[in-house]
Design a protein around this motif. Sequence first.
Motif, PDB file in Angstrom:
ATOM      1  N   GLU A 101       0.872  -1.187   0.000  1.00 24.94           N
ATOM      2  CA  GLU A 101       0.000   0.000   0.000  1.00 24.94           C
ATOM      3  C   GLU A 101       0.907   1.235   0.000  1.00 24.94           C
ATOM      4  O   GLU A 101       1.316   1.727   1.039  1.00 24.94           O
ATOM      5  CB  GLU A 101      -0.922  -0.006   1.219  1.00 24.94           C
ATOM      6  N   THR A 102       1.238   1.705  -1.189  1.00 27.74           N
ATOM      7  CA  THR A 102       2.228   2.771  -1.332  1.00 27.74           C
ATOM      8  C   THR A 102       1.684   4.140  -0.925  1.00 27.74           C
ATOM      9  O   THR A 102       2.431   5.014  -0.500  1.00 27.74           O
ATOM     10  CB  THR A 102       2.746   2.825  -2.766  1.00 27.74           C
ATOM     11  N   LYS A 103       0.392   4.342  -1.077  1.00 27.92           N
ATOM     12  CA  LYS A 103      -0.312   5.510  -0.583  1.00 27.92           C
ATOM     13  C   LYS A 103      -1.619   5.027   0.023  1.00 27.92           C
ATOM     14  O   LYS A 103      -2.059   3.907  -0.255  1.00 27.92           O
ATOM     15  CB  LYS A 103      -0.586   6.519  -1.702  1.00 27.92           C
ATOM     16  N   SER A 104      -2.241   5.859   0.825  1.00 23.82           N
ATOM     17  CA  SER A 104      -3.471   5.436   1.474  1.00 23.82           C
ATOM     18  C   SER A 104      -4.498   4.973   0.438  1.00 23.82           C
ATOM     19  O   SER A 104      -4.909   5.742  -0.433  1.00 23.82           O
ATOM     20  CB  SER A 104      -4.058   6.579   2.298  1.00 23.82           C
ATOM     21  N   GLY A 105      -4.870   3.703   0.501  1.00 20.30           N
ATOM     22  CA  GLY A 105      -5.858   3.143  -0.414  1.00 20.30           C
ATOM     23  C   GLY A 105      -5.319   2.757  -1.774  1.00 20.30           C
ATOM     24  O   GLY A 105      -6.072   2.236  -2.603  1.00 20.30           O
ATOM     25  N   LEU A 106      -4.029   2.984  -2.037  1.00 22.96           N
ATOM     26  CA  LEU A 106      -3.429   2.638  -3.336  1.00 22.96           C
ATOM     27  C   LEU A 106      -2.581   1.385  -3.168  1.00 22.96           C
ATOM     28  O   LEU A 106      -1.499   1.432  -2.580  1.00 22.96           O
ATOM     29  CB  LEU A 106      -2.578   3.790  -3.871  1.00 22.96           C
ATOM     30  N   PHE A 107      -3.054   0.279  -3.705  1.00 23.03           N
ATOM     31  CA  PHE A 107      -2.390  -1.004  -3.548  1.00 23.03           C
ATOM     32  C   PHE A 107      -1.736  -1.445  -4.851  1.00 23.03           C
ATOM     33  O   PHE A 107      -2.350  -1.346  -5.923  1.00 23.03           O
ATOM     34  CB  PHE A 107      -3.396  -2.076  -3.102  1.00 23.03           C
ATOM     35  N   GLN A 108      -0.489  -1.928  -4.758  1.00 21.84           N
ATOM     36  CA  GLN A 108       0.199  -2.470  -5.921  1.00 21.84           C
ATOM     37  C   GLN A 108      -0.478  -3.763  -6.362  1.00 21.84           C
ATOM     38  O   GLN A 108      -0.801  -4.623  -5.537  1.00 21.84           O
ATOM     39  CB  GLN A 108       1.675  -2.739  -5.594  1.00 21.84           C
ATOM     40  N   ALA A 109      -0.665  -3.911  -7.662  1.00 22.96           N
ATOM     41  CA  ALA A 109      -1.399  -5.073  -8.172  1.00 22.96           C
ATOM     42  C   ALA A 109      -0.609  -6.363  -7.991  1.00 22.96           C
ATOM     43  O   ALA A 109      -1.193  -7.426  -7.755  1.00 22.96           O
ATOM     44  CB  ALA A 109      -1.752  -4.865  -9.643  1.00 22.96           C
ATOM     45  N   GLN A 110       0.712  -6.277  -8.104  1.00 20.41           N
ATOM     46  CA  GLN A 110       1.538  -7.478  -8.029  1.00 20.41           C
ATOM     47  C   GLN A 110       2.825  -7.161  -7.276  1.00 20.41           C
ATOM     48  O   GLN A 110       3.512  -6.191  -7.579  1.00 20.41           O
ATOM     49  CB  GLN A 110       1.880  -7.990  -9.434  1.00 20.41           C
ATOM     50  N   THR A 111       3.149  -7.976  -6.285  1.00 21.47           N
ATOM     51  CA  THR A 111       4.367  -7.785  -5.495  1.00 21.47           C
ATOM     52  C   THR A 111       5.057  -9.129  -5.292  1.00 21.47           C
ATOM     53  O   THR A 111       4.490 -10.191  -5.562  1.00 21.47           O
ATOM     54  CB  THR A 111       4.061  -7.178  -4.120  1.00 21.47           C
ATOM     55  N   ARG A 112       6.278  -9.080  -4.780  1.00 18.69           N
ATOM     56  CA  ARG A 112       7.001 -10.314  -4.459  1.00 18.69           C
ATOM     57  C   ARG A 112       6.287 -11.115  -3.384  1.00 18.69           C
ATOM     58  O   ARG A 112       6.470 -12.332  -3.273  1.00 18.69           O
ATOM     59  CB  ARG A 112       8.431  -9.993  -4.029  1.00 18.69           C
ATOM     60  N   TYR A 113       5.462 -10.444  -2.591  1.00 16.20           N
ATOM     61  CA  TYR A 113       4.742 -11.154  -1.541  1.00 16.20           C
ATOM     62  C   TYR A 113       3.599 -11.990  -2.114  1.00 16.20           C
ATOM     63  O   TYR A 113       3.246 -13.028  -1.560  1.00 16.20           O
ATOM     64  CB  TYR A 113       4.232 -10.163  -0.500  1.00 16.20           C
ATOM     65  N   ASP A 114       3.033 -11.540  -3.213  1.00 18.48           N
ATOM     66  CA  ASP A 114       2.048 -12.362  -3.912  1.00 18.48           C
ATOM     67  C   ASP A 114       2.713 -13.617  -4.466  1.00 18.48           C
ATOM     68  O   ASP A 114       2.158 -14.717  -4.394  1.00 18.48           O
ATOM     69  CB  ASP A 114       1.400 -11.555  -5.041  1.00 18.48           C
ATOM     70  N   ASP A 115       3.912 -13.445  -5.031  1.00 23.95           N
ATOM     71  CA  ASP A 115       4.659 -14.599  -5.546  1.00 23.95           C
ATOM     72  C   ASP A 115       4.993 -15.573  -4.426  1.00 23.95           C
ATOM     73  O   ASP A 115       4.850 -16.790  -4.566  1.00 23.95           O
ATOM     74  CB  ASP A 115       5.955 -14.138  -6.225  1.00 23.95           C
ATOM     75  N   SER A 116       5.460 -15.025  -3.305  1.00 25.40           N
ATOM     76  CA  SER A 116       5.839 -15.861  -2.165  1.00 25.40           C
ATOM     77  C   SER A 116       4.650 -16.679  -1.669  1.00 25.40           C
ATOM     78  O   SER A 116       4.759 -17.894  -1.458  1.00 25.40           O
ATOM     79  CB  SER A 116       6.377 -14.970  -1.042  1.00 25.40           C
TER      80      SER A 116
END
Length: 273
Positions: free
Chosen positions: A17-32
């Motif tokens: 969540e890079t800004k309030s309410g703005l979530f990255q669609a894909q991260t390394r944590y999704d891969d993990s």
Amino acid sequence: LAGVSGVRDRLTWGEIETKSGLFQAQTRYDDSARILNGSGLQVLQVFHGTPDWARTPRLEEHDGGARYPRDLRDQYRFCKAMAERFRGRIQAWEPWNEANIPGFGGQISDEMCSLQKASYLGFKAGDPNLTVCWNVYAGSGTALHTQGVIDNVCWPYFDTYNIHSYSGVEQYLNEFATARQGACGKPLWISECGIHVQRDKEHGDLSDSEEIRQAQFVPKSYASSLFAGVSRHYFFILGNYCEGNVQFGLLRHDLTPRRGYLALAATGRLLAG
């Protein structure tokens, strides 16, 4: 191969969540989460550190984000979003790590209880079937921590009571007494348990004697924690990991096993079922 059924992972709030309410669609944590869950492992996830946008800079300019967010509604919303995002792939969450020591914020008991309530309500709103753990202590919690949990009526807001230990195994039974009381009848989990073995300063790896000491610790640690009332035990840590001259990992940097990993495999097979 080692008989391990669950793993503890760790993510950074601000990367998702890079800004309030703005979530990255894909991260390394999704891969993990996808890889671990796809391997049949139960995943316990933990996070700590408040993103810049959720901090109060004037009050927290020197803490590096280690303090809890000032507005616990930010914590609630993040927990709810994470429960929805990782539904079915992450089975349990710790909503902070070792908040009772300065490196992770140095929060006091009533603050930990307040965060726990906001986190629990958020996670359960996103996935009622999720296991929500206590925001784990460094150590097992003092008698005053336990009293804080009881006075703040916090036990309805965790499914498991989580602690850490790097003590000698002969200390577990007495050391965990406060945790058994603070758990208020809920399962007791130890989500970091390890031993401080010294790495060779010249080569960065363990001497034979230190490898053997680590390996001998592993089965004793599991058996002793189960005897002391722990129902789930996570060794810290699988990968090669150093803090100063202390090496924690059961694997070397090239992923070959140290003796401690073989001890873990033996322990896993003996405890299977």
